[in-house]
Design an enzyme around this catalytic site. Structure first.
Site, PDB file in Angstrom:
ATOM      1  N   SER A   1      -1.699   4.898 -11.688  1.00 50.02           N
ATOM      2  CA  SER A   1      -2.419   3.658 -11.366  1.00 50.02           C
ATOM      3  C   SER A   1      -2.942   2.961 -12.623  1.00 50.02           C
ATOM      4  O   SER A   1      -3.515   3.599 -13.506  1.00 50.02           O
ATOM      5  CB  SER A   1      -3.593   3.962 -10.435  1.00 50.02           C
ATOM      6  OG  SER A   1      -4.370   2.785 -10.282  1.00 50.02           O
TER       7      SER A   1
ATOM      8  N   LYS B   1      -3.076   3.639   2.247  1.00 49.08           N
ATOM      9  CA  LYS B   1      -3.423   2.247   2.567  1.00 49.08           C
ATOM     10  C   LYS B   1      -3.494   1.948   4.070  1.00 49.08           C
ATOM     11  O   LYS B   1      -4.250   1.092   4.490  1.00 49.08           O
ATOM     12  CB  LYS B   1      -2.426   1.298   1.903  1.00 49.08           C
ATOM     13  CG  LYS B   1      -2.632   1.152   0.408  1.00 49.08           C
ATOM     14  CD  LYS B   1      -1.517   0.303  -0.166  1.00 49.08           C
ATOM     15  CE  LYS B   1      -2.053  -0.679  -1.164  1.00 49.08           C
ATOM     16  NZ  LYS B   1      -1.095  -1.695  -1.580  1.00 49.08           N
TER      17      LYS B   1
ATOM     18  N   ASP C   1     -10.167  -9.275   8.829  1.00 50.04           N
ATOM     19  CA  ASP C   1      -9.033  -9.858   9.552  1.00 50.04           C
ATOM     20  C   ASP C   1      -7.750  -9.751   8.730  1.00 50.04           C
ATOM     21  O   ASP C   1      -6.681  -9.478   9.251  1.00 50.04           O
ATOM     22  CB  ASP C   1      -9.295 -11.340   9.864  1.00 50.04           C
ATOM     23  CG  ASP C   1     -10.370 -11.479  10.933  1.00 50.04           C
ATOM     24  OD1 ASP C   1     -10.674 -10.470  11.600  1.00 50.04           O
ATOM     25  OD2 ASP C   1     -10.897 -12.599  11.095  1.00 50.04           O
TER      26      ASP C   1
ATOM     27  N   ASP D   1      -4.383  -8.131  -1.471  1.00 48.48           N
ATOM     28  CA  ASP D   1      -3.052  -8.414  -2.034  1.00 48.48           C
ATOM     29  C   ASP D   1      -2.603  -9.853  -1.761  1.00 48.48           C
ATOM     30  O   ASP D   1      -1.946 -10.466  -2.605  1.00 48.48           O
ATOM     31  CB  ASP D   1      -2.006  -7.439  -1.471  1.00 48.48           C
ATOM     32  CG  ASP D   1      -1.999  -6.111  -2.218  1.00 48.48           C
ATOM     33  OD1 ASP D   1      -2.484  -6.073  -3.372  1.00 48.48           O
ATOM     34  OD2 ASP D   1      -1.519  -5.116  -1.652  1.00 48.48           O
TER      35      ASP D   1
ATOM     36  N   ARG E   1      17.286  -5.783   3.418  1.00 44.69           N
ATOM     37  CA  ARG E   1      18.450  -4.892   3.597  1.00 44.69           C
ATOM     38  C   ARG E   1      18.494  -4.359   5.028  1.00 44.69           C
ATOM     39  O   ARG E   1      19.503  -4.421   5.699  1.00 44.69           O
ATOM     40  CB  ARG E   1      18.348  -3.741   2.582  1.00 44.69           C
ATOM     41  CG  ARG E   1      19.401  -2.687   2.774  1.00 44.69           C
ATOM     42  CD  ARG E   1      19.237  -1.572   1.772  1.00 44.69           C
ATOM     43  NE  ARG E   1      17.943  -0.893   1.895  1.00 44.69           N
ATOM     44  CZ  ARG E   1      17.601   0.164   1.176  1.00 44.69           C
ATOM     45  NH1 ARG E   1      18.422   0.630   0.258  1.00 44.69           N
ATOM     46  NH2 ARG E   1      16.412   0.736   1.344  1.00 44.69           N
ATOM     47  N   THR E   2      17.352  -3.867   5.503  1.00 41.63           N
ATOM     48  CA  THR E   2      17.261  -3.379   6.875  1.00 41.63           C
ATOM     49  C   THR E   2      16.761  -4.539   7.739  1.00 41.63           C
ATOM     50  O   THR E   2      15.567  -4.833   7.784  1.00 41.63           O
ATOM     51  CB  THR E   2      16.283  -2.186   6.956  1.00 41.63           C
ATOM     52  OG1 THR E   2      16.647  -1.245   5.953  1.00 41.63           O
ATOM     53  CG2 THR E   2      16.298  -1.533   8.320  1.00 41.63           C
TER      54      THR E   2
ATOM     55  N   LEU F   1       7.431  -9.828  -7.589  1.00 38.08           N
ATOM     56  CA  LEU F   1       6.278  -8.919  -7.522  1.00 38.08           C
ATOM     57  C   LEU F   1       6.426  -7.739  -8.476  1.00 38.08           C
ATOM     58  O   LEU F   1       5.446  -7.097  -8.840  1.00 38.08           O
ATOM     59  CB  LEU F   1       6.077  -8.399  -6.089  1.00 38.08           C
ATOM     60  CG  LEU F   1       5.067  -9.205  -5.267  1.00 38.08           C
ATOM     61  CD1 LEU F   1       5.479 -10.644  -5.133  1.00 38.08           C
ATOM     62  CD2 LEU F   1       4.847  -8.583  -3.906  1.00 38.08           C
TER      63      LEU F   1
HETATM   64  P1  NAP Z   1       8.046  -0.726   0.357  1.00 39.33           P
HETATM   65  O1  NAP Z   1       7.094  -0.923   1.472  1.00 39.33           O
HETATM   66  O2  NAP Z   1       8.641   0.614   0.107  1.00 39.33           O
HETATM   67  O3  NAP Z   1       9.261  -1.792   0.550  1.00 39.33           O
HETATM   68  C1  NAP Z   1      10.365  -1.775  -0.317  1.00 39.33           C
HETATM   69  C2  NAP Z   1      11.224  -3.011  -0.063  1.00 39.33           C
HETATM   70  O4  NAP Z   1      12.309  -2.985  -1.007  1.00 39.33           O
HETATM   71  C3  NAP Z   1      11.864  -3.019   1.334  1.00 39.33           C
HETATM   72  O5  NAP Z   1      12.047  -4.361   1.743  1.00 39.33           O
HETATM   73  C4  NAP Z   1      13.205  -2.342   1.052  1.00 39.33           C
HETATM   74  O6  NAP Z   1      14.206  -2.667   1.986  1.00 39.33           O
HETATM   75  C5  NAP Z   1      13.551  -2.944  -0.291  1.00 39.33           C
HETATM   76  N1  NAP Z   1      14.524  -2.121  -1.003  1.00 39.33           N
HETATM   77  C6  NAP Z   1      14.308  -0.938  -1.618  1.00 39.33           C
HETATM   78  N2  NAP Z   1      15.455  -0.468  -2.149  1.00 39.33           N
HETATM   79  C7  NAP Z   1      16.415  -1.368  -1.835  1.00 39.33           C
HETATM   80  C8  NAP Z   1      17.822  -1.454  -2.099  1.00 39.33           C
HETATM   81  N3  NAP Z   1      18.458  -0.502  -2.795  1.00 39.33           N
HETATM   82  N4  NAP Z   1      18.503  -2.549  -1.658  1.00 39.33           N
HETATM   83  C9  NAP Z   1      17.868  -3.524  -0.942  1.00 39.33           C
HETATM   84  N5  NAP Z   1      16.538  -3.492  -0.670  1.00 39.33           N
HETATM   85  C10 NAP Z   1      15.832  -2.433  -1.107  1.00 39.33           C
HETATM   86  O7  NAP Z   1       7.385  -1.137  -1.036  1.00 39.33           O
HETATM   87  P2  NAP Z   1       6.264  -2.264  -1.294  1.00 39.33           P
HETATM   88  O8  NAP Z   1       4.930  -1.616  -1.300  1.00 39.33           O
HETATM   89  O9  NAP Z   1       6.512  -3.388  -0.379  1.00 39.33           O
HETATM   90  O10 NAP Z   1       6.555  -2.670  -2.805  1.00 39.33           O
HETATM   91  C11 NAP Z   1       7.722  -3.403  -3.141  1.00 39.33           C
HETATM   92  C12 NAP Z   1       7.659  -3.823  -4.610  1.00 39.33           C
HETATM   93  O11 NAP Z   1       6.572  -4.694  -4.842  1.00 39.33           O
HETATM   94  C13 NAP Z   1       7.479  -2.655  -5.592  1.00 39.33           C
HETATM   95  O12 NAP Z   1       8.274  -2.902  -6.728  1.00 39.33           O
HETATM   96  C14 NAP Z   1       6.021  -2.720  -5.963  1.00 39.33           C
HETATM   97  O13 NAP Z   1       5.758  -2.208  -7.251  1.00 39.33           O
HETATM   98  C15 NAP Z   1       5.804  -4.222  -5.941  1.00 39.33           C
HETATM   99  N6  NAP Z   1       4.402  -4.581  -5.686  1.00 39.33           N
HETATM  100  C16 NAP Z   1       3.769  -5.301  -6.642  1.00 39.33           C
HETATM  101  C17 NAP Z   1       2.469  -5.686  -6.436  1.00 39.33           C
HETATM  102  C18 NAP Z   1       1.791  -6.492  -7.498  1.00 39.33           C
HETATM  103  O14 NAP Z   1       0.565  -6.538  -7.506  1.00 39.33           O
HETATM  104  N7  NAP Z   1       2.543  -7.153  -8.354  1.00 39.33           N
HETATM  105  C19 NAP Z   1       1.779  -5.322  -5.265  1.00 39.33           C
HETATM  106  C20 NAP Z   1       2.461  -4.575  -4.302  1.00 39.33           C
HETATM  107  C21 NAP Z   1       3.777  -4.213  -4.537  1.00 39.33           C
HETATM  108  P3  NAP Z   1      14.420  -1.724   3.298  1.00 39.33           P
HETATM  109  O15 NAP Z   1      13.404  -2.162   4.311  1.00 39.33           O
HETATM  110  O16 NAP Z   1      15.820  -2.014   3.696  1.00 39.33           O
HETATM  111  O17 NAP Z   1      14.218  -0.302   2.839  1.00 39.33           O
END
Ligand code: NAP
Length: 277
Positions: A19, A70, A82, A107, A158-159, A222
């Site tokens: 973190s 979370k 909310d 977020d 993807r899904t 992101l």
């Molecule tokens: P998550 O709930 O695990 O969701 C992952 C997403 O990525 C899903 O839509 C998944 O699709 C897709 N994905 C993963 N591998 C893939 C592949 N090989 N091909 C196509 N799609 C793929 O993760 P999350 O918490 O939403 O986080 C997602 C990203 O945002 C991460 O990189 C995280 O570090 C970033 N993030 C950044 C911030 C920030 O403050 N900047 C905050 C939160 C998150 P499926 O549904 O098909 O698996």
């Protein structure tokens, strides 16, 4: 319970060593000369409830929550905002003097504030958005954008079923499109947001084809490791506004800091530098 003279806060996760929050809040504490502490707290899922009840008694004013807690904290909190309810997860807890736990999600605020910094001129009302991904981060982005009045969100994941689940939950302004057609949808969008983990260090690239990018667009990724993802590099090359993910991480932290340490912190270049160091 009286308010402690040395305010404490932290981040609960399992694991929690990755973190960046301790560095981020540590920078603000030092900068504003606040005699408080922000610490990483590695808490296994089976101990979460016990820890949440103990922290206020130990002088903690609140904490951030990261993976895998979370969603679980929503059931353990005494009050849920909310936004946290809509997003389905909390990342910021505040403890009342009596030890009650208030759960919030910052977020959506972080995403929107970063967008505002990077593209202050952007008209969100009525805008067409292409959103890639339907995971946890996507939920916060959709809530922020819908509240800001965007006209239409094309959602590709993807899904596909996961995207359809978000459409059912968040309503008609969302149109689900096939993942294979995401590249073709770029040209017609005012704002393109990548909420997938594709493009992140150690993950596959985001390979949807970036030919449709043009200079009237805003592109937000992101992912913040690397800061300049191939999507953002392509956006810049096309003359579009490119916004990296680090600013969202910084902005989402600000409301918690203000609540726990009674000081509204600044998100600026000095903070970016400290977190990247
Ligand atoms: P998550 O709930 O695990 O969701 C992952 C997403 O990525 C899903 O839509 C998944 O699709 C897709 N994905 C993963 N591998 C893939 C592949 N090989 N091909 C196509 N799609 C793929 O993760 P999350 O918490 O939403 O986080 C997602 C990203 O945002 C991460 O990189 C995280 O570090 C970033 N993030 C950044 C911030 C920030 O403050 N900047 C905050 C939160 C998150 P499926 O549904 O098909 O698996």
């Amino acid at each position: 319970m009286s308010s402690p003279s040395i305010p404490l806060a932290g981040v609960i996760g399992f694991p929690v060593g990755h973190s960046r929050s301790p560095r981020l809040h540590g920078h603000w504490l030092q900068r504003y000369e606040i005699a408080g502490h922000y610490v990483p707290l590695e808490v296994a899922p089976e101990r979460l409830e016990q820890v949440l009840r103990a922290l206020p008694q130990m002088g903690f004013r609140g904490c951030n929550v990261t993976i895998p807690h979370k969603e679980a904290v929503l059931d353990l909190a005494d009050q849920v905002s909310d936004r946290a309810r809509r997003i389905g997860a909390a990342n910021t807890l505040t403890f009342s003097p009596g030890g009650q736990v208030h759960a919030d999600n910052t977020d959506a605020h972080g995403f929107m504030a970063n967008l505002g910094d990077g593209a202050p001129e952007m008209q969100l009302a009525g805008a067409t958005v292409l959103a890639l991904g339907a995971g946890g981060a996507a939920r916060a982005v959709l809530v922020g954008l819908l509240e800001a009045g965007v006209g239409r969100i094309l959602l590709a994941n993807r899904t596909r079923a996961r995207a359809e689940g978000l459409q059912a939950e968040f309503g008609d302004r969302i149109t689900v499109i096939d993942w294979d057609t995401a590249g073709a949808a770029i040209a017609g969008a005012d704002l393109i947001v990548n909420t997938t983990s594709l493009g992140m260090t150690g993950q596959p690239p985001l390979a949807i084809g970036f030919d449709g990018l043009h200079k009237a667009q805003v592109v937000s990724d992101l992912v913040y490791s690397p800061l300049e993802t191939p999507l953002l590099a392509a956006a810049r090359a096309a003359g579009a506004v490119a916004i990296d993910g680090l600013g969202m991480l910084l902005h989402q932290a600000a409301p918690g800091f203000e609540r726990w340490f009674d000081h509204q912190p600044k998100v600026d270049a000095a903070l970016r530098k400290a977190v990247l160091a």
